[in-house]
Design an enzyme around this catalytic site. Structure first.
Site, PDB file in Angstrom:
ATOM      1  N   HIS A   1      85.432  -2.382  90.330  1.00 54.04           N
ATOM      2  CA  HIS A   1      85.317  -2.241  91.796  1.00 54.04           C
ATOM      3  C   HIS A   1      86.570  -2.699  92.544  1.00 54.04           C
ATOM      4  CE1 HIS A   1      81.149  -1.144  91.507  1.00 54.04           C
ATOM      5  NE2 HIS A   1      80.779  -2.299  90.989  1.00 54.04           N
TER       6      HIS A   1
ATOM      7  N   ASP B   1      79.360   2.005  83.272  1.00 56.77           N
ATOM      8  CA  ASP B   1      78.697   0.972  84.087  1.00 56.77           C
ATOM      9  C   ASP B   1      77.796   1.690  85.100  1.00 56.77           C
ATOM     10  OD1 ASP B   1      79.268  -2.164  85.090  1.00 56.77           O
ATOM     11  OD2 ASP B   1      78.576  -0.805  86.668  1.00 56.77           O
TER      12      ASP B   1
ATOM     13  N   HIS C   1      77.174   1.186  88.078  1.00 57.72           N
ATOM     14  CA  HIS C   1      77.742   1.339  89.425  1.00 57.72           C
ATOM     15  C   HIS C   1      78.997   2.207  89.373  1.00 57.72           C
ATOM     16  CE1 HIS C   1      75.604  -2.597  89.346  1.00 57.72           C
ATOM     17  NE2 HIS C   1      75.114  -2.120  90.481  1.00 57.72           N
TER      18      HIS C   1
ATOM     19  N   ASP D   1      74.719  -2.529  82.564  1.00 61.27           N
ATOM     20  CA  ASP D   1      73.717  -2.751  83.610  1.00 61.27           C
ATOM     21  C   ASP D   1      72.856  -1.516  83.882  1.00 61.27           C
ATOM     22  OD1 ASP D   1      76.039  -1.619  84.578  1.00 61.27           O
ATOM     23  OD2 ASP D   1      76.335  -3.056  86.205  1.00 61.27           O
TER      24      ASP D   1
HETATM   25 ZN   LIG Z   1      77.859  -2.531  87.370  1.00 56.06          ZN
END
Ligand SMILES: [Zn+2]
Length: 377
Positions: free
Chosen positions: A153, A190, A192, A277
């Protein structure tokens, strides 16, 4: 004669046997560890000092530990980090570490030790690049860097989503700077969207970014039509997976989109942003990926790099259920090294076909066909 000297005796005159004595039938994988990981102490936070120790403990206690190539990292230098981040940003993280603890955004913290640990985490990624990219006598085919905080991120000038430095991007640009490597692919599973990797490489045709992420979910970016810009148009591939997606949907996404695009892009190094995740028991998502699903994705990436004779660097990103994470990371290593691990997973048993997936896949294919001819045909 002892057993050991008998073995040595067998390799006398090795020069005449065409190096057959070090041929391997199984791929060699391993880990880059992160000593001092507790120095970035976030306290009560999903991304905390309790995540990695049980992973390493499980590996050390398993019979597989002996098979693994185990490395310790060096630290990245600031000059490595500024290939992906601004100098002002790097300095701001250093200052926050000295002056902190401080919240850099609503969920990202830095305090004493954070700057050094983030440098060491990026350094672990560079250590892995060196090991798989350089010509060496006993060289791993892939390495899994067990690092934190995660990186995907972090944008050129902003810390967010638990991330300080963007390890995958730093590793890609390091490889390009130090080896005869022009094209690097980053596959990010991931749960996200890795908005930071996307931002840094949005106009960069030399780094292909492919992200599979739950949609909608934090950070809100990652729609199908964010395809890159300028010369980088077509080299940013988003697969927004519907909530509830599991092994079936991820497997189809790899078959129909991820692998065909990788084939066409023809990278000289593959980096995986491996966040676990999306597992069925992770509280940060609704996805239903199982331990076998993570093994499968890792095995696919290892088969891809093995067929091309290129290096594979896997970087730990998310994964926040500390009781299931060790099994998942072990399963990933099993997929990389072609050895069996325990894949029993009660959490993923209730997985059902994710609603809207076939329509979503069709949409992804129709957008990507403009850049990757023949996709889905
Ligand atoms: Zn994540």
């Amino acid at each position: 004669m002892s057993e050991e000297s008998a073995e040595i005796g067998q390799v006398e005159g090795v020069g005449s046997v065409e190096h057959a004595y070090y041929e391997r039938s199984e791929p060699l994988t391993g880990v880059v560890l992160l000593p001092g990981q507790e120095e970035h102490d976030t306290g009560e936070h999903p991304e905390n000092i309790r995540r990695l120790p049980p992973v390493v403990k499980r590996l050390r206690e398993s019979d597989d530990w002996e098979k693994l190539f185990v490395m310790h990292p060096r630290s990245a230098r600031v000059e490595d980090i500024v290939r992906s981040h601004t100098g002002e940003y790097v300095e701001s993280i250093r200052r926050a570490s000295i002056d902190g603890p401080a919240w850099l955004d609503t969920d990202t913290k830095a305090g004493p030790g954070s700057f050094e640990l983030a440098l060491r985490s990026s350094g672990a990624a560079l250590t892995a690049v060196d090991a798989v990219a350089m010509e060496a006598y006993w060289q791993p085919d892939s390495l899994f860097a067990l690092i934190r905080p995660p990186g995907h991120h972090a944008t050129p000038d902003r810390a967010m989503g638990f991330c300080l430095f963007n390890h995958a991007s730093v590793a890609a640009r390091y490889a390009q700077a130090h080896y005869p490597i022009e094209r690097v692919a980053i596959v990010d599973w991931d749960v996200h969207h890795g908005n930071g990797i996307q931002d840094i490489h949005f106009e960069d045709p030399s780094v292909l970014y492919v992200s599979l992420h739950q949609w909608p979910l934090y950070p809100g970016t990652g729609s199908v039509d964010e395809v890159g810009a300028g010369e980088g148009k077509g080299f940013n591939v988003n697969l927004p997976m519907p909530p509830g997606s599991g092994d079936r949907e991820y497997g189809e996404a790899f078959d129909a989109v991820v692998e065909p695009i990788l084939e066409q892009f023809d990278p000289q190094l593959l980096i995986v942003s491996a966040g676990q995740d999306g597992h069925a028991a992770d509280t940060l998502s609704n996805q239903m990926i199982s331990a076998a699903g993570f093994r499968d994705m890792a095995a696919r990436m290892a088969a891809f790099t093995d067929a091309r004779g290129i290096g594979l660097v896997v970087l730990h990103e998310g994964g926040y259920n500390v009781s299931t994470l060790p099994q998942l990371d072990h399963a990933i290593l099993g997929g990389l090294g072609s050895f069996p691990t325990d894949l029993e997973d009660v959490f993923a048993e209730g997985a059902r076909p994710a609603e809207g997936w076939s329509e979503r896949l069709a949409e992804i294919l129709s957008v990507q066909r403009e850049f990757w001819p023949g996709l889905g045909s």
